[in-house]
Design a protein around this motif. Structure first.
Motif, PDB file in Angstrom:
ATOM      1  N   ARG A   1       0.817  -1.217   0.000  1.00  0.00           N
ATOM      2  CA  ARG A   1       0.000   0.000   0.000  1.00  0.00           C
ATOM      3  C   ARG A   1       0.852   1.270   0.000  1.00  0.00           C
ATOM      4  O   ARG A   1       0.397   2.343   0.363  1.00  0.00           O
ATOM      5  CB  ARG A   1      -0.985  -0.004   1.169  1.00  0.00           C
ATOM      6  CG  ARG A   1      -1.897  -1.230   1.162  1.00  0.00           C
ATOM      7  CD  ARG A   1      -2.856  -1.267   2.307  1.00  0.00           C
ATOM      8  NE  ARG A   1      -3.944  -0.285   2.151  1.00  0.00           N
ATOM      9  CZ  ARG A   1      -4.988  -0.209   2.980  1.00  0.00           C
ATOM     10  NH1 ARG A   1      -5.075  -1.055   4.009  1.00  0.00           N
ATOM     11  NH2 ARG A   1      -5.923   0.686   2.796  1.00  0.00           N
ATOM     12  N   GLY A   2       2.123   1.121  -0.413  1.00  0.00           N
ATOM     13  CA  GLY A   2       2.968   2.295  -0.585  1.00  0.00           C
ATOM     14  C   GLY A   2       3.546   2.861   0.689  1.00  0.00           C
ATOM     15  O   GLY A   2       3.932   4.033   0.736  1.00  0.00           O
ATOM     16  N   ARG A   3       3.686   2.043   1.717  1.00  0.00           N
ATOM     17  CA  ARG A   3       4.133   2.568   3.013  1.00  0.00           C
ATOM     18  C   ARG A   3       5.589   3.017   3.015  1.00  0.00           C
ATOM     19  O   ARG A   3       6.022   3.674   3.971  1.00  0.00           O
ATOM     20  CB  ARG A   3       3.895   1.529   4.099  1.00  0.00           C
ATOM     21  CG  ARG A   3       4.774   0.295   3.996  1.00  0.00           C
ATOM     22  CD  ARG A   3       4.411  -0.746   5.048  1.00  0.00           C
ATOM     23  NE  ARG A   3       3.120  -1.367   4.780  1.00  0.00           N
ATOM     24  CZ  ARG A   3       2.593  -2.330   5.536  1.00  0.00           C
ATOM     25  NH1 ARG A   3       3.240  -2.768   6.589  1.00  0.00           N
ATOM     26  NH2 ARG A   3       1.432  -2.859   5.231  1.00  0.00           N
ATOM     27  N   LEU A   4       6.381   2.685   1.968  1.00  0.00           N
ATOM     28  CA  LEU A   4       7.758   3.180   1.892  1.00  0.00           C
ATOM     29  C   LEU A   4       7.825   4.592   1.330  1.00  0.00           C
ATOM     30  O   LEU A   4       8.863   5.257   1.440  1.00  0.00           O
ATOM     31  CB  LEU A   4       8.624   2.251   1.024  1.00  0.00           C
ATOM     32  CG  LEU A   4       8.836   0.821   1.518  1.00  0.00           C
ATOM     33  CD1 LEU A   4       9.814   0.094   0.604  1.00  0.00           C
ATOM     34  CD2 LEU A   4       9.323   0.787   2.960  1.00  0.00           C
ATOM     35  N   GLY A   5       6.756   5.041   0.676  1.00  0.00           N
ATOM     36  CA  GLY A   5       6.737   6.400   0.149  1.00  0.00           C
ATOM     37  C   GLY A   5       7.558   6.607  -1.100  1.00  0.00           C
ATOM     38  O   GLY A   5       7.866   7.751  -1.469  1.00  0.00           O
TER      39      GLY A   5
ATOM     40  N   ALA B   1       1.092   6.251  -2.386  1.00  0.00           N
ATOM     41  CA  ALA B   1       2.435   5.692  -2.319  1.00  0.00           C
ATOM     42  C   ALA B   1       3.511   6.763  -2.284  1.00  0.00           C
ATOM     43  O   ALA B   1       4.698   6.444  -2.234  1.00  0.00           O
ATOM     44  CB  ALA B   1       2.680   4.758  -3.507  1.00  0.00           C
ATOM     45  N   ALA B   2       3.113   8.022  -2.329  1.00  0.00           N
ATOM     46  CA  ALA B   2       4.042   9.148  -2.201  1.00  0.00           C
ATOM     47  C   ALA B   2       3.499  10.093  -1.133  1.00  0.00           C
ATOM     48  O   ALA B   2       2.297  10.100  -0.849  1.00  0.00           O
ATOM     49  CB  ALA B   2       4.192   9.870  -3.541  1.00  0.00           C
ATOM     50  N   PRO B   3       4.350  10.892  -0.506  1.00  0.00           N
ATOM     51  CA  PRO B   3       3.902  11.755   0.588  1.00  0.00           C
ATOM     52  C   PRO B   3       2.795  12.730   0.179  1.00  0.00           C
ATOM     53  O   PRO B   3       2.850  13.348  -0.880  1.00  0.00           O
ATOM     54  CB  PRO B   3       5.177  12.514   0.970  1.00  0.00           C
ATOM     55  CG  PRO B   3       6.294  11.614   0.563  1.00  0.00           C
ATOM     56  CD  PRO B   3       5.815  10.953  -0.691  1.00  0.00           C
ATOM     57  N   VAL B   4       1.788  12.848   1.048  1.00  0.00           N
ATOM     58  CA  VAL B   4       0.751  13.863   0.898  1.00  0.00           C
ATOM     59  C   VAL B   4       0.799  14.757   2.140  1.00  0.00           C
ATOM     60  O   VAL B   4       1.166  14.315   3.223  1.00  0.00           O
ATOM     61  CB  VAL B   4      -0.653  13.261   0.727  1.00  0.00           C
ATOM     62  CG1 VAL B   4      -0.744  12.497  -0.576  1.00  0.00           C
ATOM     63  CG2 VAL B   4      -1.014  12.356   1.902  1.00  0.00           C
ATOM     64  N   ARG B   5       0.428  16.005   1.966  1.00  0.00           N
ATOM     65  CA  ARG B   5       0.520  16.963   3.066  1.00  0.00           C
ATOM     66  C   ARG B   5      -0.711  16.858   3.956  1.00  0.00           C
ATOM     67  O   ARG B   5      -1.845  16.937   3.494  1.00  0.00           O
ATOM     68  CB  ARG B   5       0.653  18.385   2.532  1.00  0.00           C
ATOM     69  CG  ARG B   5       0.986  19.417   3.614  1.00  0.00           C
ATOM     70  CD  ARG B   5       1.402  20.738   2.965  1.00  0.00           C
ATOM     71  NE  ARG B   5       1.833  21.703   3.978  1.00  0.00           N
ATOM     72  CZ  ARG B   5       1.033  22.578   4.554  1.00  0.00           C
ATOM     73  NH1 ARG B   5      -0.247  22.609   4.217  1.00  0.00           N
ATOM     74  NH2 ARG B   5       1.492  23.417   5.447  1.00  0.00           N
TER      75      ARG B   5
END
Length: 577
Positions: free
Chosen positions: A358-362, A436-440
């Motif tokens: 689920r993209g936890r590595l970012g 899977a990528a950082p969101v603010r």
């Protein structure tokens, strides 16, 4: 589920005593801005002296922090009109782990935990988030917990969940707290350890392997403990000498004692025979592995490696003793272990490895990694003013925490970014969509935009646009600061313009604008203006950062000097309605 115990220091607005909406003729500024710029400068100064020195200086100045639980997240902030901290939580609330009362199953936006009793007015110094419970330590050593209490993890001795914070009796002078899946531990200011909650694998360290303990129990054989962490079936600590100790399950080698025990009901020392330097004062525990960093910046992990969470690049081979993370040239100041995932904090940069479900590595995808991989930029943006100053095109990250299915990081101004699973809103971006990528996270305000400077006689008129997103609460006040020896500034309680007085004609000043809310503070890009006699030279919308070529340390110290004088004089800023 990493423990932290630090005051949030966001590069922020110097606030004043008094009520919003009323001008203050002789305000009492509070040095919020000063403290975080000190953290940035300390970090820069320590860059050439090893990561232990860097981390120590950063922590001396204070640092923002965020913790990730099973399906919820919490962060500590310092907003305007207060030197005290505020705790905000969001995401899943099925067991009351957000601490806001009521029966809401979740919150897609951050909510303030210490806005009402019993935490109203309580200054918090640290917190941690378990699978479905949360605990926070306060100035003075009191400890509060809330959420699920199925195994006695709240430490109250009574049954049933608590949807608002309740004090934990039986343990005092708490300096740090760590929450596991269903147990909790605390370190006191004299370095002793107490644990309570689930104990089926000996994770309380009390020598027994029996039912849960509903009240704090002392852990024997430990002295001078400076760091603690807990997770599913284990607890680990590190002492003042840099030695690590673990207890609980050893099914996958997570005790790190070279296989000497299979399960230990008491602390056993981690085998450090392959480590040349002592550990820093932080160790972290994942679901079935643990990690720590030595004082030269090398990271080590031990235990389960089924998803590559040890980071050694090996063939998914478990290790009953620490193995070095294959980090290349990376030097870490912190490392955080979660559910088969690990993340490390470098100087302002985060990398992760292990399970990427689920993209936890970012990293922007869902592929597992066996060695550290840098996180994607996603919605992260350069930290205004300070980002270009340090030559980084992304946020200056100074904290990271990974847990159940998501990970969060905090940048030096206090903004929080999260990635991974989001089914309960634990990413805090007002959605339930995984990323899977950082969101603010919708916590602190966006920076103001459109900063314009107009030249006046020995002054600069400053105007700006309100933040596009104020975050969790409305903007309370703005302040504009000119970097000068006298630390001149002006502020408002809502208006979007003010005049900075007391400047020298013909001198070019860097100016930035701060927006402050109860939840946090933001800083704009820098603009430049030159006061001129007679009011000529109006309209200078110059932004950017020609300061990049200068020494980052020198400029950061310049800010410290300017704000220090501004604060000390207690007269330079005039807040208007």
């Amino acid at each position: 589920m990493a423990a932290w115990c630090a005051t949030t220091v966001v590069v922020a607005l110097t606030a004043v005593a008094g009520s919003p909406g009323r001008a203050s003729a002789d305000p009492e500024p509070r040095p919020v801005l000063l403290r975080t710029v000190q953290a940035a400068a300390a970090k820069a100064k320590a860059m050439g002296r090893g990561t232990a020195a860097a981390q120590a200086e950063l922590e001396d100045a204070g640092a923002p922090a965020v913790v990730a639980g099973g399906v919820h997240t919490c962060a500590l902030t310092l907003g305007v009109f207060s030197d005290d901290t505020s705790l905000w939580c969001w995401g899943g609330n099925g067991a009351g782990q957000l601490g806001i009362g009521g029966t809401a199953a979740e919150s897609l936006v951050p909510v303030r935990v210490n806005a009402v009793a019993p935490l109203a007015g309580v200054d918090l110094i640290g917190a941690d988030a378990g699978a479905a419970h949360t605990c926070a330590a306060a100035v003075g050593g009191a400890l509060y917990c809330w959420g699920s209490n199925a195994q006695g993890q709240l430490g109250t001795g009574g049954p049933g969940e608590e949807r608002r914070p309740v004090p934990v009796p039986g343990v005092t002078d708490v300096a740090a707290v760590a929450t596991g899946q269903e147990h909790t531990c605390a370190v006191t200011d004299v370095g002793s350890v107490w644990c309570w909650g689930r104990n089926d694998a000996g994770q309380l360290g009390t020598g027994s392997l029996a039912a849960s303990a509903g009240t704090p129990q002392p852990v024997g054989g430990l002295v001078g403990i400076t760091g603690i962490a807990a997770h599913e079936h284990n607890t680990c600590v590190v002492d003042a000498g840099g030695d690590a100790w673990c207890w609980g399950s050893d099914a996958d080698g997570q005790l790190g004692d070279a296989g000497a025990a299979t399960t230990s009901r008491v602390p056993v020392q981690v085998d450090e025979s392959g480590i040349g330097d002592p550990f820093l004062d932080q160790v972290d525990v994942g679901r079935r592995h643990a990690c720590a960093v030595d004082d030269e910046g090398a990271a080590y992990c031990w235990g389960d490696d089924s998803a590559g969470q040890l980071g050694d690049g090996g063939a998914a081979t478990d290790s009953p003793m620490p193995v070095p993370v294959a980090a290349g040239e990376r030097l870490f100041v912190r490392v955080d272990a979660g559910d088969d995932t690990t993340c490390g904090l470098e100087i302002f940069v985060v990398s992760c490895w292990g399970d990427n479900t689920r993209g936890r590595l970012g990293t922007g995808d869902v592929a597992n990694r066996e060695t550290p991989a840098g996180i994607a930029n996603g919605e992260m943006r350069p930290t205004p003013f300070l980002g270009p100053l340090f030559g980084l095109a992304s946020a200056l990250l100074i904290g990271v925490d990974t847990s159940g299915g998501h990970t969060c990081a905090v940048e030096i101004l206090g903004s929080v970014y999260c990635w991974g699973a989001n089914d309960a809103g634990q990413l805090g971006d007002r959605t339930r969509v995984d990323n899977a990528a950082p969101v603010r996270t919708s916590l602190s305000p966006d920076p103001v935009t459109g900063v314009r400077l107009a030249a006046r006689d020995r002054a600069l008129a400053v105007s700006w646009q309100a933040p596009a997103d104020p975050g969790a609460t409305p903007v309370v006040a703005y302040a504009a600061l000119a970097l000068a020896d006298t630390g001149e500034g002006c502020g408002t309680f809502g208006a979007r313009s003010c005049v900075i007085p007391g400047l020298v004609n013909g001198t070019r000043y860097p100016v930035f604008v701060l927006a402050g809310t109860v939840a946090g503070i933001s800083i704009s890009d820098v603009a430049y203006g030159t006061p001129t006699g007679g009011g000529a030279g109006a309209g200078l919308p110059i932004t950017g950062s020609p300061l990049r070529a200068q020494s980052a340390v020198a400029v950061a110290l310049l800010i410290i000097g300017a704000v220090g004088l501004w604060t000390a004089r207690r007269r330079r800023i005039r807040f208007t309605a």
